[in-house]
Design an enzyme around this catalytic site. Structure first.
Site, PDB file in Angstrom:
ATOM      1  N   HIS A 114     -50.838  -7.920 -27.183  1.00 23.42           N
ATOM      2  CA  HIS A 114     -51.077  -8.312 -28.575  1.00 23.42           C
ATOM      3  C   HIS A 114     -52.589  -8.190 -28.808  1.00 23.42           C
ATOM      4  O   HIS A 114     -53.381  -8.408 -27.882  1.00 23.42           O
ATOM      5  CB  HIS A 114     -50.769  -9.781 -28.843  1.00 23.42           C
ATOM      6  CG  HIS A 114     -49.403 -10.274 -28.491  1.00 23.42           C
ATOM      7  ND1 HIS A 114     -49.030 -10.613 -27.215  1.00 23.42           N
ATOM      8  CD2 HIS A 114     -48.328 -10.536 -29.277  1.00 23.42           C
ATOM      9  CE1 HIS A 114     -47.787 -11.058 -27.227  1.00 23.42           C
ATOM     10  NE2 HIS A 114     -47.323 -11.021 -28.456  1.00 23.42           N
ATOM     11  N   ASP A 158     -54.600 -11.064 -27.400  1.00 32.07           N
ATOM     12  CA  ASP A 158     -54.735 -11.179 -25.929  1.00 32.07           C
ATOM     13  C   ASP A 158     -55.999 -10.502 -25.432  1.00 32.07           C
ATOM     14  O   ASP A 158     -56.515 -10.854 -24.370  1.00 32.07           O
ATOM     15  CB  ASP A 158     -53.594 -10.458 -25.183  1.00 32.07           C
ATOM     16  CG  ASP A 158     -52.227 -10.798 -25.686  1.00 32.07           C
ATOM     17  OD1 ASP A 158     -52.053 -11.920 -26.164  1.00 32.07           O
ATOM     18  OD2 ASP A 158     -51.327  -9.928 -25.585  1.00 32.07           O
TER      19      ASP A 158
HETATM   20  C1  XUL Z   1     -42.237 -14.793 -27.238  1.00 31.01           C
HETATM   21  C2  XUL Z   1     -42.207 -13.368 -26.841  1.00 31.01           C
HETATM   22  C3  XUL Z   1     -43.372 -12.544 -27.248  1.00 31.01           C
HETATM   23  C4  XUL Z   1     -43.018 -11.138 -27.607  1.00 31.01           C
HETATM   24  C5  XUL Z   1     -44.175 -10.335 -28.151  1.00 31.01           C
HETATM   25  O1  XUL Z   1     -41.119 -15.527 -26.846  1.00 31.01           O
HETATM   26  O2  XUL Z   1     -41.286 -12.936 -26.188  1.00 31.01           O
HETATM   27  O3  XUL Z   1     -44.297 -12.554 -26.211  1.00 31.01           O
HETATM   28  O4  XUL Z   1     -42.501 -10.452 -26.510  1.00 31.01           O
HETATM   29  O5  XUL Z   1     -44.783 -10.922 -29.225  1.00 31.01           O
END
Ligand code: XUL
Ligand code: CO
Length: 433
Positions: free
Chosen positions: A99, A102
């Site tokens: 993300h 991150d």
């Molecule tokens: C949260 C989750 C996230 C997604 C990406 O439960 O799984 O990390 O994979 O946003």
């Protein structure tokens, strides 16, 4: 080189008899299974957020991990990237996922966020070229910052919709620049806490329009990977709109996006929705929207999304059986959306968690491939439906209730129940493990 993983060797395949902790027993990346190497079957990816951004907190206590890259500067973001790519190479994972939040420090505003992200993405580009590690998918974190507390695309405040749309644009640009294979949307806070303050119809309409804009932008910039939605029924919100694969499919149909968007199915989310992982995968496959998987494991007693590393080979066998029945991954892969337990402080814990997960996935995939190659399960399933191969049965589907009733009466059709043979099939599955 940082010295975070000093003394930890590159992990190699040593086979089931190895007594080293730092070795693969089942994952030999070059082993050929059904005409494809395990590396290309499994397409492992490490998740940046759990491994490098998560501080080890829980609802009762804060940070337990001490990492030399924790902090809010670009220099520390670069150090984090150095360590992350070192781990990718120690494990020899071909992919990673991230993300925006991150990988870059949070800026004072959208413009600063974008500058920070661009700088790190340029750095990732160099690191990818130097190591050969690739991006499985990128995504935007539209759920951690307090501005998103009431949702992103479904926020009652149009300024949050705007900020979210702008942020997704920058993350799609980043994913395209890095040659990412997919772009993921998990609707973290797209849902509600209480209907007393929520206009559900309006929020769903906004979510539909938002997703259209994402698809339009993908075509505009010529990003050729699929857009993937990751369903989850609750947590953080009490109710989330993208509840499960079936619900998301209904949403895609409503907004005419079923040919544009596929699924990123996560093990733990399937369990939270009251399904099994294989159910969600089988449904995505049968609807033609299977894309990728987030691999992990929830604690079955607590009922929370505990995101543990996977280690249950029988369960994973049934999951990879569905992946193989879908024809295997095309753009997708196995992303470890899994985090350490907060007491697992040491750098080697992080490496060994992945080693165990990769080995368990490889064992599951090989058992699933053996099941398919043997064909006994397929024959048993086909035999159960064999009655539908007759011309009369096929014709019935083009007929109507009147004529069916007449035939049942004239032919004296009186169905006799037959065994579903569940235990026999469960015993059969255990033979491949
Ligand atoms: C949260 C989750 C996230 C997604 C990406 O439960 O799984 O990390 O994979 O946003
Ligand atoms: Co996930």
């Amino acid at each position: 080189m940082s010295d975070f993983f000093k003394d930890i060797p590159k992990i190699k395949f040593e086979g089931p008899d190895s007594d080293s902790d730092f070795a693969f027993r089942h994952y030999n990346p070059d082993e050929m299974v059904m005409g494809k190497s395990l590396r290309d079957h499994l397409c492992f990816a490490a998740a940046y957020w759990h491994s490098f951004a998560w501080p080890g907190g829980d609802p009762f206590g804060g940070q337990t991990f001490e990492r030399p890259w924790f902090g809010d500067t670009m220099a520390l973001a670069r150090l984090k990237a150095d360590v992350a790519f070192e781990m990718f190479q120690i494990l020899d994972v071909p992919y990673y996922c991230f993300h925006d939040a991150d990988v870059r420090p949070e800026g004072a505003d959208f413009a600063e966020n974008t500058r920070n992200l661009r700088e790190i993405v340029d750095y990732f580009e160099e690191k990818q070229a130097a190591t050969g590690v690739k991006l499985l998918w990128g995504t935007a974190n539209l759920f951690s910052n307090r501005r998103f507390m009431s949702g992103a695309a479904t926020n009652p405040d149009p300024d949050v919709f705007a900020f979210s749309a702008a942020t997704v644009k920058t993350c799609m640009d980043a994913t395209k620049q890095l040659g990412g294979a997919n772009y993921v949307l998990w609707g973290g806070r797209e849902g509600y806490e209480t209907l007393l303050n929520t206009d559900l119809a309006k929020e769903r309409a906004h979510a539909g329009r938002f997703l259209h804009m994402v698809v339009e932008y993908k075509h505009k910039i010529g990003f050729d990977g699929p857009i993937l939605i990751e369903p989850k029924p609750q947590e953080p919100m009490k109710h989330q709109y993208d509840y499960d694969v079936a619900t998301v499919y209904g949403f895609l149909k409503e907004f005419g996006l079923e040919n544009e968007v596929k699924m990123n199915v996560e093990q733990g989310h399937a369990i939270l929705a009251g399904h099994s992982f294989e159910h969600e995968l089988a449904l995505a496959r049968s609807l033609g929207i299977f894309g990728s998987i987030d691999m992990n494991r929830n604690d079955y007693q607590s009922g929370w999304d505990t995101d543990q590393f996977p280690n249950n080979v029988p369960e994973m066998t049934l999951a990879y059986y569905e992946v193989l029945r879908a024809g295997g991954f095309t753009t997708g892969g196995t992303n470890f959306d899994a985090k350490l337990r907060r007491q697992s402080l040491d750098p080697e814990d992080l490496v060994l968690a992945h080693v165990g997960g990769m080995d368990a996935c490889a064992a599951g995939l090989k058992a699933a491939a053996a099941m398919l190659a043997d064909g006994k399960l397929e024959s048993a399933r086909d035999a159960r439906y064999a009655g539908w191969d007759t011309p009369e049965a096929k014709a019935m589907l083009d007929s109507d209730l009147d004529s069916i009733a007449a035939r049942v009466e004239s032919e004296g059709i009186n169905p006799q129940p037959k065994s579903g043979r569940q235990e026999r099939l469960e015993n059969l599955v255990n033979r491949y493990l």
